[in-house]
Design an enzyme around this catalytic site. Sequence first.
Site, short mmCIF file in Angstrom:
data_model
loop_
_atom_site.label_atom_id
_atom_site.label_comp_id
_atom_site.label_asym_id
_atom_site.label_seq_id
_atom_site.Cartn_x
_atom_site.Cartn_y
_atom_site.Cartn_z
N GLY A 77 0.83 -1.21 0.00
CA GLY A 77 0.00 0.00 0.00
C GLY A 77 0.86 1.25 0.00
O GLY A 77 2.09 1.18 -0.08
N ASP B 91 -0.14 -8.82 1.32
CA ASP B 91 -1.07 -7.77 0.91
C ASP B 91 -2.21 -8.42 0.14
O ASP B 91 -1.98 -9.31 -0.67
CB ASP B 91 -0.34 -6.74 0.03
CG ASP B 91 -1.06 -5.40 -0.01
OD1 ASP B 91 -0.43 -4.40 0.40
OD2 ASP B 91 -2.22 -5.35 -0.44
N SER C 90 -3.70 5.56 14.45
CA SER C 90 -4.08 6.81 13.78
C SER C 90 -4.45 7.90 14.77
O SER C 90 -5.05 7.64 15.82
CB SER C 90 -5.28 6.51 12.88
OG SER C 90 -5.84 7.71 12.44
N THR D 222 -6.74 9.75 14.43
CA THR D 222 -8.20 9.85 14.42
C THR D 222 -8.82 9.27 15.70
O THR D 222 -10.01 9.45 15.94
CB THR D 222 -8.75 9.17 13.13
OG1 THR D 222 -10.05 9.63 12.90
CG2 THR D 222 -8.74 7.69 13.22
N TYR E 70 -14.01 3.58 11.78
CA TYR E 70 -12.60 3.36 11.44
C TYR E 70 -11.72 3.69 12.65
O TYR E 70 -10.86 2.89 13.06
CB TYR E 70 -12.22 4.24 10.24
CG TYR E 70 -10.73 4.40 10.06
CD1 TYR E 70 -9.95 3.34 9.63
CD2 TYR E 70 -10.10 5.63 10.34
CE1 TYR E 70 -8.57 3.49 9.49
CE2 TYR E 70 -8.74 5.78 10.19
CZ TYR E 70 -7.98 4.71 9.77
OH TYR E 70 -6.63 4.87 9.64
N LYS F 11 -9.27 1.23 15.23
CA LYS F 11 -7.85 1.48 15.53
C LYS F 11 -7.64 1.51 17.05
O LYS F 11 -6.69 0.93 17.58
CB LYS F 11 -7.39 2.81 14.92
CG LYS F 11 -7.25 2.77 13.40
CD LYS F 11 -6.01 2.00 12.99
CE LYS F 11 -5.85 1.90 11.50
NZ LYS F 11 -4.78 1.01 11.05
N1 UFG Z 1 -10.35 18.46 2.20
C1 UFG Z 1 -10.95 19.40 1.36
N2 UFG Z 1 -11.33 18.98 0.13
C2 UFG Z 1 -11.17 17.71 -0.32
C3 UFG Z 1 -10.56 16.77 0.55
C4 UFG Z 1 -10.18 17.17 1.81
O1 UFG Z 1 -11.14 20.55 1.73
O2 UFG Z 1 -11.56 17.43 -1.46
C5 UFG Z 1 -9.92 18.88 3.54
C6 UFG Z 1 -10.66 18.17 4.65
O3 UFG Z 1 -11.87 18.80 4.95
C7 UFG Z 1 -9.64 18.25 5.78
C8 UFG Z 1 -8.30 18.23 5.06
O4 UFG Z 1 -8.57 18.55 3.71
O5 UFG Z 1 -9.78 19.47 6.42
C9 UFG Z 1 -7.61 16.90 5.14
O6 UFG Z 1 -8.53 15.90 4.72
P1 UFG Z 1 -8.09 14.41 4.45
O7 UFG Z 1 -9.32 13.68 3.98
O8 UFG Z 1 -6.91 14.37 3.55
O9 UFG Z 1 -7.59 13.90 5.86
P2 UFG Z 1 -8.37 13.78 7.26
O10 UFG Z 1 -7.63 14.67 8.20
O11 UFG Z 1 -9.81 13.99 7.12
O12 UFG Z 1 -8.17 12.25 7.63
C10 UFG Z 1 -6.91 11.66 7.53
C11 UFG Z 1 -7.07 10.21 7.06
C12 UFG Z 1 -7.67 9.37 8.13
C13 UFG Z 1 -6.92 9.52 9.38
C14 UFG Z 1 -6.82 10.96 9.78
C15 UFG Z 1 -5.95 11.09 11.00
O13 UFG Z 1 -7.91 10.17 5.93
O14 UFG Z 1 -7.62 8.03 7.71
O15 UFG Z 1 -6.23 11.72 8.74
O16 UFG Z 1 -5.90 12.37 11.40
F1 UFG Z 1 -7.50 8.83 10.36
#
Ligand code: UFG
Length: 351
Positions: free
Chosen positions: A11, A32, A137, A139, A161, A165
């Site tokens: 991955g 994997d 994570s 999260t 999720y 974890k």
């Molecule tokens: N975002 C946007 N537009 C998009 C995608 C994301 O504005 O199209 C913003 C989100 O709202 C957030 C930021 O970008 O504010 C980061 O978003 P991500 O989806 O990249 O990451 P997250 O922080 O939501 O979550 C990630 C992982 C999880 C993990 C978490 C741990 O996806 O699996 O970090 O903090 F658990």
Amino acid sequence: MKKILVTGGLGFIGSHICVSLIEQNYSICIIDSLINSEEDNLLSIKKICNLSNNFPKDRITFFKGDIKDKRFLMNIFEKAVDEQKPIEAVIHLAGLKSVNESIEEPLTYWETNVVGTINLLEAMQNYNCKNIVFSSSATIYKPILNELVTENSDLGPISPYGTTKLTIEKILEDLSKSQQNDLKIINLRYFNPVGAHFSGLLGENPKGRPNNLFPILLKVASGEYEKLSIFGADWPTRDGTCIRDYIHVMDLAEAHISALNFILNSSSIFINLNIGTGNGKSVLEVVETFKKVNKCQFEYSYVSRRNGDIPYLVADNRLALSTLHWRPQRNLNDMCIDAWRWKIRSKSKFT
Ligand code: UFG
């Protein structure tokens, strides 16, 4: 040469860890399911590490299979013992990782992540393997505004999720307390891993429509998507967009090597460590940095907040720094440049 099992080793994060392991002279066994990864990553790992056709075959071996299959896992450990090269430690990454999907299909998440991990731990117990670095994570933390989270901050995941974890961490903690086990366990709580290997040969290529900021940003910058939707302009942050602790995937990979070296050289231990930079960046700051360092232009617009998002999540990483003698080396510019290099190299392959 010590043999390390990497579950989910093809991955995004696993493949970068495999490169670091080979470079540090470990022999690796990858498993994997390929549900969310590409077998091509195996070739890329070999290419980056300069493993020609006549390298010793056991430097890197790959078995396709699922951690839900206990027999499969037992066979992996059995084979290693038969070959007199038992698995000394496990870096456990295999699992499902979409927050949204976990809300729609919680049972699938519990079965793969939790039951799969129990299978793995049973196999480890059966074959006397006592070292594990677990991919946890950030999260799992309860959201708090404008404060760095330490390993002792309140826990309170808001998605299935995250709950899986946290549950795995609890199982590992129980195991660490059991008398007969003498285990060495490190839970690495990842913040937001992004970027790609410097070579441009490995990076993040999720199957299906991506949910995370960087994979979406790459599709927008390359013209596959029309524009970026920023989820919310009215968060209580410095520019109204959410703040996260983005960490370069190679810094994260190197944290695993330090964690592994640490447990292989210590006695029984159970420890949780935040793996982030301690430096929060807003969505808007990421977008502006990406455009500037890669000299590209694209559009974005603000849309309503995404369900389940929190305004601020940034690591206090001091415990990881002092325990592992590890330090993130790459900044947001590097993350954006390396991710874009990977996108350009892989574009012809995947589009
Ligand atoms: N975002 C946007 N537009 C998009 C995608 C994301 O504005 O199209 C913003 C989100 O709202 C957030 C930021 O970008 O504010 C980061 O978003 P991500 O989806 O990249 O990451 P997250 O922080 O939501 O979550 C990630 C992982 C999880 C993990 C978490 C741990 O996806 O699996 O970090 O903090 F658990």
